[in-house]
Design a protein around this motif. Structure first.
Motif, PDB file in Angstrom:
ATOM      1  N   LEU A   1      -4.337   7.516  -1.417  1.00 31.35           N
ATOM      2  CA  LEU A   1      -5.781   9.206  -1.618  1.00 31.35           C
ATOM      3  C   LEU A   1      -5.445   9.894  -1.064  1.00 31.35           C
ATOM      4  CD1 LEU A   1      -8.828   6.572  -3.095  1.00 31.35           C
ATOM      5  CD2 LEU A   1      -6.303   6.504  -4.552  1.00 31.35           C
TER       6      LEU A   1
ATOM      7  N   LEU B   1      -6.192   4.939  12.042  1.00 32.70           N
ATOM      8  CA  LEU B   1      -5.934   3.603  11.674  1.00 32.70           C
ATOM      9  C   LEU B   1      -6.919   3.986  10.449  1.00 32.70           C
ATOM     10  CD1 LEU B   1      -5.321   1.274  12.069  1.00 32.70           C
ATOM     11  CD2 LEU B   1      -7.736   0.571  13.298  1.00 32.70           C
TER      12      LEU B   1
ATOM     13  N   ALA C   1     -11.325   3.710  -0.826  1.00 33.99           N
ATOM     14  CA  ALA C   1      -9.787   4.119   0.056  1.00 33.99           C
ATOM     15  C   ALA C   1      -8.906   4.088  -0.456  1.00 33.99           C
ATOM     16  CB  ALA C   1     -10.062   4.218   1.208  1.00 33.99           C
ATOM     17  N   GLY C   2      -8.385   3.106  -1.250  1.00 33.79           N
ATOM     18  CA  GLY C   2      -7.703   2.714  -2.291  1.00 33.79           C
ATOM     19  C   GLY C   2      -7.259   1.136  -1.128  1.00 33.79           C
ATOM     20  N   GLY C   3      -7.691   1.001  -0.472  1.00 29.52           N
ATOM     21  CA  GLY C   3      -7.336  -1.018  -0.667  1.00 29.52           C
ATOM     22  C   GLY C   3      -7.899  -1.448  -1.448  1.00 29.52           C
ATOM     23  N   SER C   4      -7.455  -2.818  -1.660  1.00 27.36           N
ATOM     24  CA  SER C   4      -7.090  -3.824  -2.732  1.00 27.36           C
ATOM     25  C   SER C   4      -7.845  -4.965  -2.060  1.00 27.36           C
ATOM     26  CB  SER C   4      -6.379  -4.232  -2.771  1.00 27.36           C
ATOM     27  OG  SER C   4      -6.076  -5.650  -4.014  1.00 27.36           O
TER      28      SER C   4
ATOM     29  N   LEU D   1     -10.204  -4.943  12.004  1.00 26.18           N
ATOM     30  CA  LEU D   1      -9.461  -3.818  11.957  1.00 26.18           C
ATOM     31  C   LEU D   1     -10.857  -3.140  10.932  1.00 26.18           C
ATOM     32  CD1 LEU D   1      -5.787  -3.809  12.830  1.00 26.18           C
ATOM     33  CD2 LEU D   1      -7.674  -3.242  13.887  1.00 26.18           C
ATOM     34  N   ASP D   2     -11.012  -4.102  10.368  1.00 27.75           N
ATOM     35  CA  ASP D   2     -11.391  -2.903   9.013  1.00 27.75           C
ATOM     36  C   ASP D   2     -13.020  -2.887   9.684  1.00 27.75           C
ATOM     37  OD1 ASP D   2      -9.792  -2.862   7.158  1.00 27.75           O
ATOM     38  OD2 ASP D   2     -10.600  -3.721   5.855  1.00 27.75           O
TER      39      ASP D   2
ATOM     40  N   TYR E   1       0.998  -1.613  -0.108  1.00 31.91           N
ATOM     41  CA  TYR E   1       0.128  -0.133   0.246  1.00 31.91           C
ATOM     42  C   TYR E   1       0.962   0.741  -0.090  1.00 31.91           C
ATOM     43  CZ  TYR E   1      -4.139  -2.544   0.240  1.00 31.91           C
ATOM     44  OH  TYR E   1      -5.692  -3.674   0.189  1.00 31.91           O
TER      45      TYR E   1
ATOM     46  N   THR F   1      -3.808   3.099   8.024  1.00 29.30           N
ATOM     47  CA  THR F   1      -3.765   1.594   8.499  1.00 29.30           C
ATOM     48  C   THR F   1      -2.695   0.669   8.102  1.00 29.30           C
ATOM     49  OG1 THR F   1      -6.666   1.865   7.440  1.00 29.30           O
ATOM     50  CG2 THR F   1      -5.452  -0.899   7.693  1.00 29.30           C
TER      51      THR F   1
ATOM     52  N   LEU G   1      -5.893  -7.631  -2.601  1.00 29.82           N
ATOM     53  CA  LEU G   1      -4.473  -8.577  -1.337  1.00 29.82           C
ATOM     54  C   LEU G   1      -5.192  -9.426  -0.163  1.00 29.82           C
ATOM     55  CD1 LEU G   1      -2.130  -7.685  -1.132  1.00 29.82           C
ATOM     56  CD2 LEU G   1      -3.128  -6.125   1.700  1.00 29.82           C
TER      57      LEU G   1
ATOM     58  N   GLY H   1     -12.488   1.415  11.492  1.00 29.16           N
ATOM     59  CA  GLY H   1     -12.677   1.345  10.276  1.00 29.16           C
ATOM     60  C   GLY H   1     -11.274   1.762   9.296  1.00 29.16           C
ATOM     61  N   ALA H   2     -10.345   0.452   9.356  1.00 23.25           N
ATOM     62  CA  ALA H   2      -9.376   0.624   9.009  1.00 23.25           C
ATOM     63  C   ALA H   2      -9.425   0.198   7.061  1.00 23.25           C
ATOM     64  CB  ALA H   2      -8.035  -0.523   9.182  1.00 23.25           C
ATOM     65  N   LYS H   3      -8.720   1.070   6.559  1.00 23.39           N
ATOM     66  CA  LYS H   3      -8.939   0.887   4.782  1.00 23.39           C
ATOM     67  C   LYS H   3      -8.754  -0.417   4.564  1.00 23.39           C
ATOM     68  CE  LYS H   3     -11.263   4.772   5.969  1.00 23.39           C
ATOM     69  NZ  LYS H   3     -12.124   4.459   5.383  1.00 23.39           N
ATOM     70  N   PHE H   4      -7.872  -1.303   4.549  1.00 24.06           N
ATOM     71  CA  PHE H   4      -7.252  -2.690   4.215  1.00 24.06           C
ATOM     72  C   PHE H   4      -8.233  -3.167   2.452  1.00 24.06           C
ATOM     73  CE2 PHE H   4      -5.357  -3.502   8.365  1.00 24.06           C
ATOM     74  CZ  PHE H   4      -3.851  -3.424   7.842  1.00 24.06           C
ATOM     75  N   PHE H   5      -9.282  -3.675   3.271  1.00 23.38           N
ATOM     76  CA  PHE H   5      -9.613  -3.871   1.965  1.00 23.38           C
ATOM     77  C   PHE H   5     -10.899  -3.416   1.398  1.00 23.38           C
ATOM     78  CE2 PHE H   5      -8.707  -7.603   4.817  1.00 23.38           C
ATOM     79  CZ  PHE H   5      -7.147  -7.772   4.018  1.00 23.38           C
TER      80      PHE H   5
ATOM     81  N   VAL I   1      -4.369   3.779   3.568  1.00 24.41           N
ATOM     82  CA  VAL I   1      -4.259   3.282   4.163  1.00 24.41           C
ATOM     83  C   VAL I   1      -2.456   2.916   4.326  1.00 24.41           C
ATOM     84  CG1 VAL I   1      -5.466   2.174   1.777  1.00 24.41           C
ATOM     85  CG2 VAL I   1      -3.452   3.171   1.608  1.00 24.41           C
TER      86      VAL I   1
ATOM     87  N   ILE J   1      -7.110 -10.268  11.767  1.00 26.39           N
ATOM     88  CA  ILE J   1      -6.857  -9.208  12.484  1.00 26.39           C
ATOM     89  C   ILE J   1      -7.371  -8.171  12.142  1.00 26.39           C
ATOM     90  CG2 ILE J   1      -5.373  -8.129  13.218  1.00 26.39           C
ATOM     91  CD1 ILE J   1      -4.294 -10.783  14.158  1.00 26.39           C
ATOM     92  N   MET J   2      -6.828  -8.382  10.603  1.00 24.00           N
ATOM     93  CA  MET J   2      -7.218  -7.029   9.368  1.00 24.00           C
ATOM     94  C   MET J   2      -8.664  -6.939   9.450  1.00 24.00           C
ATOM     95  SD  MET J   2      -4.186  -7.786   6.314  1.00 24.00           S
ATOM     96  CE  MET J   2      -2.421  -7.823   6.632  1.00 24.00           C
TER      97      MET J   2
END
Lengths: 196, 564
Positions: free
Chosen positions: A47, A121, B256-259, B243-244, A42, A128, B262, B248-252, A125, B239-240
Motif C-alpha cells: 500500500l 521488514l 497493511a495489505g496483508g491477507s 515475524l508478524d 503479495y 516483509t 493466506l 512487525g512484519a505484515k504477512f497477515f 508487504v 516463522i511468518m
C-alpha cells in the motif's frame, strides 16, 4: 530350487547419506516454496512505497559469484578424487571466498535498503516478503559456508580421512541446492517483481 | 500352530521378582534419558503420547460437562476457548503424531530386519524435541501471561486463524507458546521422518525388496514422505507468525495489505495432508492385524500400495475444501470438491481389500481384530460424512457446525485411535513380553465403542440443527439440548473404557501371561525374534524370500516364495 529362490544373490542398497541429503533437500524445497508463494502472492499489493521497481537492482556480481562457486566446488571434488590435495584445498577455498562475497553483497544491499531507502521488514508487504525470502536463502548460505569452512580447517589439519569423500560430496550437494534455489529467488525477486 | 507359543510349565513369578529382572526405577530413567535404541524411543513416544492423550482427554471431558445442559456455567468462556484449543493442538501434535512415530520407530527396523534406525542419535533428538515441544505448549498455562499479565494458554483454536493471532487480539504470549511449540514439534517430525525414509530405503535385510515389505512399512514410508512435504508449510506459517508478532512484519496484517486468507491457505496446505499423515498409520496397523487374524495373506497387496500412494498424492491437492465458505471462485470450489471426492476411490479400494482379506478367512476375534472391525465400520461412516462435506454447497450449510466436529472425530477416534488400540494390543506381547488381558480388553472395547458412538453420533444431528462448533454455551429451545446431553453421557462410557485400558496396560505388564516369541502366529519379521527383542534385534539377520518371511520359516514344506 526355483528361480525365485536363486534370485537374490547380490544385495545393494542406496547410501544412507545420499538418501538423507536428498530428503533434506526435498523438505527444504517445500519450505522455500511457501515463502516464494508468499512473495508472488503479495507482489504489487504493497500500500505504501518503496516498491520493488524503485529500490531493487539486479545483483549481477553476487549471482555470478554464487553460481560459479557451484563450478569451483566440482573442480575441488575432482581434485580430491585425483588425489591432488593442494588443488582440492585451493578450489575449496575459492568456493568459500565466492560464497562469502555473495553474503557480503547481500549485507551491503540490505544496509543500503534499510538506511538509505527506508525499507524494513515492517515497512510494507514487499519488505516483509523480500527480507523473509532473501533472508531465508541467506541463512542457508551461512549454514553452507559454515560447513565448507569446517571441512577446509579440518582438512588442512589432516583430520579428514581419505575414505570420507562421500561426506564432502554431500556438502557439495547441499551447496548446489543453495545455488539452485538462488536461481529461482533471483528470477522471482529481481526479474519478475521488478516491474511492480 | 506353533507349539512353543505357550509353555504349560511356566509359573507366573511374584511381582518383585519381575521388578528385579527389569531393573530399578532410577536405572530405568537413566536408560530412557541416554538411550538411542529405536525400541526404547518407540515406547517412549507411545508412552508420552498416551500421557498427553489423558491430559487432552480430560480437557475434552470438561468441555462436554460444560455443554451437557444449556446455559451452563461450569467453565468460563475464556477457559472454554483455551480448552478446545489445547485439546485440539495436543491431540494432533502431542498424541496422534508421536504415537504414530512410536509405532514406526519400534516396528520399522524389526519388520525390515535391521538392527536400528539409520541415524539413532537423530532419532533420540527427534523424540526429545517433540517431548519438550509438548512441555512448552502446556507451560503456557504458567508462562504465557508474560509482561502484560494478559491471556494464559493459547485460545485461538488449533488452526489459529488470522487475525485472531495478531498482537492486538492475542495479547500476552499465549500464541507465541503455541507457535514455538509447533515449530519445535515440526522440526522433530521432519528429522524423524527423514530418518524413517532413510531406514526403509537403505537398511532392508537381504531379499527384502520393496515389493516384499510389510504393508505397515510401505504406509509408514508414504506417511514419512507426506511429513517432509507437508510439515515445512506449517513451519513457514509459524516463522511468518513470529515475524508478524515480534518484528512487525505484515504477512497477515490486513490493514497493511496483508491477507488473512493466506494464513488459511498455508495452514491447510499443511493441515489436510496432516489428516492423511494421521490416518494412513491407522490403515498400516489394520493392514497388519486383519490378515493375521483372518489367517489369510492381505488381499491385493500391490493395489493396497498403489492406493496408499494415490491417497498421499491426492491429499496434497485438496486443502481448500476447508475453506469453501471464505469465498473462492467457482472454479476453485469445483476443483477442490472434485479432488476431495477423488480421495474416496483409493480409500474405498482399501476398505474392499480388507473385507476381501477377511472373506473366507478363519477369523479369530482377539482384541486387535475387534478394534480393527470397529475401525472398518466407523471409518466408513467418517468417509461418507467426508464425501458429504466435499460437496461445496452442502459444506456452506454445515461448515463450522457440530457436523464437522462429528465427522473428524469419527476419522480420528473411530479411524485412528481404534487402530492405535488394535496396534497396542497386537504388539504389546512383543514389546513387553506379556499378553494383554482379554477380559479387561473386552471391557475396554465394549465401553469405548459404545461411548464413542453415544458421544459423537448425536453431534451429526446437532450440526444439522445448526449448532456451531466452539460455542461455550447455548440457549434452550433450539432442539440442541437432548443431543448435547446424550453426547455428554457418552463420555462416561469412554472414560470408563480408557480406565480399563490403562488398568490393562499395568495389570498385564505385571501379571500377564508370558507371551513367547510369536503369540499370534503371525508372519512378519518382528515375531521372529524374542519378546521383548534384544537391543540388537536379531542374532542373525534373516534372508527374506517372500512377503511372509516367518510363514516360510514355519512352513518349509509349503513356502510362500513358490507362489509369488
Amino acid at each position: 530350487m526355483t528361480t525365485a529362490a536363486a534370485q537374490p544373490t547380490e544385495w545393494k542398497l542406496p547410501s544412507t547419506r545420499k538418501v538423507a541429503v536428498i530428503t533434506l533437500i526435498v523438505t527444504e524445497s517445500a519450505l522455500f516454496t511457501i515463502f516464494l508463494v508468499a512473495y508472488l502472492f503479495y507482489m504489487g499489493k504493497s500500500l505504501n512505497p518503496p516498491f520493488p521497481s524503485q529500490v531493487l537492482e539486479f545483483p549481477l556480481l553476487a549471482t555470478i559469484a554464487l553460481l560459479s562457486s557451484s563450478v569451483t566446488i566440482v573442480f575441488s571434488e575432482k581434485a580430491l578424487h585425483a588425489g591432488k590435495k593442494g588443488a582440492f584445498h585451493l578450489w575449496w577455498a575459492i568456493t568459500i571466498a565466492l560464497g562469502a562475497y555473495f553474503l557480503w553483497f547481500t549485507a551491503m544491499e540490505w544496509k543500503h535498503l534499510i538506511f538509505e531507502r527506508d525499507l524494513t521488514l515492517a515497512t510494507n508487504v514487499f519488505g516483509t516478503t523480500f527480507y523473509s525470502l532473501v533472508g531465508l536463502h541467506a541463512s542457508h548460505v551461512i549454514i553452507g559456508l559454515f560447513l565448507l569452512t569446517l571441512v577446509l580447517v579440518l582438512s588442512l589439519l589432516g583430520k579428514v580421512p581419505a575414505d570420507h569423500t562421500e561426506h564432502l560430496e554431500m556438502i557439495s550437494w547441499y551447496w548446489h541446492f543453495v545455488d539452485a534455489i538462488w536461481i529461482v529467488v533471483v528470477t522471482v525477486v529481481y526479474i519478475i517483481s521488478i516491474r511492480y | 500352530m506353533n507349539p512353543d507359543t505357550f509353555d504349560p510349565n511356566f509359573q507366573i513369578p511374584a511381582p518383585e521378582r519381575i521388578g528385579e529382572e527389569r531393573g530399578s526405577l532410577t536405572r530405568i530413567i537413566q536408560e530412557l534419558v541416554f538411550t538411542v535404541d529405536h525400541k526404547k524411543l518407540g515406547l517412549m513416544y507411545i508412552g508420552s503420547g498416551l500421557i498427553f492423550f489423558v491430559v487432552a482427554g480430560i480437557m475434552a471431558t470438561l468441555i462436554r460437562i460444560q455443554l451437557a445442559v444449556p446455559r451452563n456455567d461450569f467453565l468460563e468462556p475464556d477457559v472454554f476457548n483455551r480448552f478446545f484449543t489445547m485439546h485440539g493442538t495436543a491431540m494432533v501434535f502431542l498424541v496422534g503424531m508421536p504415537i504414530i512415530f512410536g509405532f514406526a520407530n519400534y516396528l520399522v527396523p524389526l519388520m525390515i530386519g535391521a538392527r536400528d534406525m539409520a541415524f539413532p542419535r537423530l532419532n533420540a533428538f527427534g523424540f526429545w524435541v517433540f517431548f519438550f515441544s509438548g512441555l512448552l505448549l502446556y507451560f503456557s498455562y504458567l508462562g504465557a501471561p508474560g509482561l502484560y499479565a494478559a491471556g494464559s494458554a493459547p485460545d485461538v483454536g488449533w488452526f489459529a486463524y488470522s487475525p485472531l493471532t495478531a498482537k492486538a487480539f492475542s495479547r500476552g504470549h499465549s500464541t507465541d507458546y503455541w507457535t514455538l511449540s509447533l515449530l519445535m514439534g515440526g522440526i522433530g517430525s521432519i528429522v524423524t521422518s527423514i530418518n524413517i525414509i532413510v531406514t526403509i530405503l537403505c537398511l532392508r535385510c537381504k531379499g527384502m525388496i520393496l515389493g516384499r515389505m510389510p504393508l505397515f512399512v510401505w504406509l509408514i514410508l508414504v506417511v514419512a514422505f507426506l511429513v517432509i512435504i507437508a510439515m515445512p508449510p506449517l513451519s513457514a506459517c509459524q516463522i511468518m507468525l513470529i515475524l508478524d508478532r515480534f518484528a512487525g512484519a505484515k504477512f497477515f496484517d490486513t490493514q497493511a495489505g496483508g491477507s488473512a486468507v493466506l494464513w488459511q491457505h498455508f495452514f491447510w496446505i499443511f493441515g489436510h495432508p496432516e489428516v492423511y499423515i494421521l490416518i494412513l498409520p491407522g490403515f498400516a496397523i489394520a493392514s497388519e492385524v486383519i490378515p493375521v487374524f483372518s489367517r489369510k495373506p492381505i488381499f491385493g497387496y500391490p493395489v493396497m500400495v498403489a492406493a496408499s500412494v494415490m491417497i498421499a498424492f491426492i491429499s496434497l491437492g485438496v486443502w481448500a475444501h476447508h475453506m469453501f465458505s471464505v469465498g473462492m471462485t467457482s472454479i476453485g470450489n469445483t476443483f477442490f470438491a472434485i479432488s476431495t471426492l477423488l480421495v474416496a476411490i483409493p480409500t474405498g479400494i482399501k476398505i474392499f481389500n480388507w473385507i476381501g482379506t477377511m472373506y473366507g478367512g478363519k477369523l479369530r476375534f482377539e482384541l486387535p481384530m475387534l478394534f480393527c472391525l470397529a475401525f472398518l465400520f466407523q471409518f466408513l461412516i467418517a468417509g461418507l460424512t467426508g464425501v458429504m462435506l466435499a460437496i461445496a454447497p452442502f459444506d456452506w450449510q454445515l461448515t463450522d457446525s457440530y457436523f464437522v466436529v462429528a465427522h473428524f472425530h469419527y476419522v480420528l477416534i473411530g479411524g485412528l485411535l481404534f487402530t492405535i488400540f488394535a496396534g497396542i494390543y497386537y504388539w504389546y506381547p512383543k514389546a513387553l513380553g506379556r499378553m494383554p488381558d482379554f477380559r479387561l480388553g473386552l471391557l475396554h472395547f465394549i465401553l469405548f465403542t459404545v461411548g464413542f458412538h453415544i458421544t459423537f453420533f448425536p453431534q451429526h444431528i446437532a450440526g444439522f440443527l445448526g449448532m456451531p462448533r466452539r460455542i461455550y454455551t447455548y440457549d434452550t429451545g433450539r432442539g440442541w439440548d437432548i443431543w448435547n446431553l446424550i453426547s455428554s453421557i457418552g463420555v462416561i462410557f469412554q472414560a470408563a473404557g480408557i480406565l480399563f485400558f490403562v488398568i490393562n496396560l499395568i495389570y498385564s505388564y505385571v501379571w500377564g501371561k508370558k507371551a513367547g516369541d510369536d503369540p499370534w502366529d503371525a508372519w512378519s519379521l518382528e515375531w521372529a525374534t524374542t519378546s521383548p527383542p534384544p537391543s540388537y534385534n536379531f542374532e542373525t539377520i534373516p534372508e527374506v524370500r517372500s512377503r511372509r518371511p516367518l510363514w516360510d520359516l514355519k512352513h518349509p514344506d509349503d513356502p510362500d516364495w513358490k507362489y509369488e
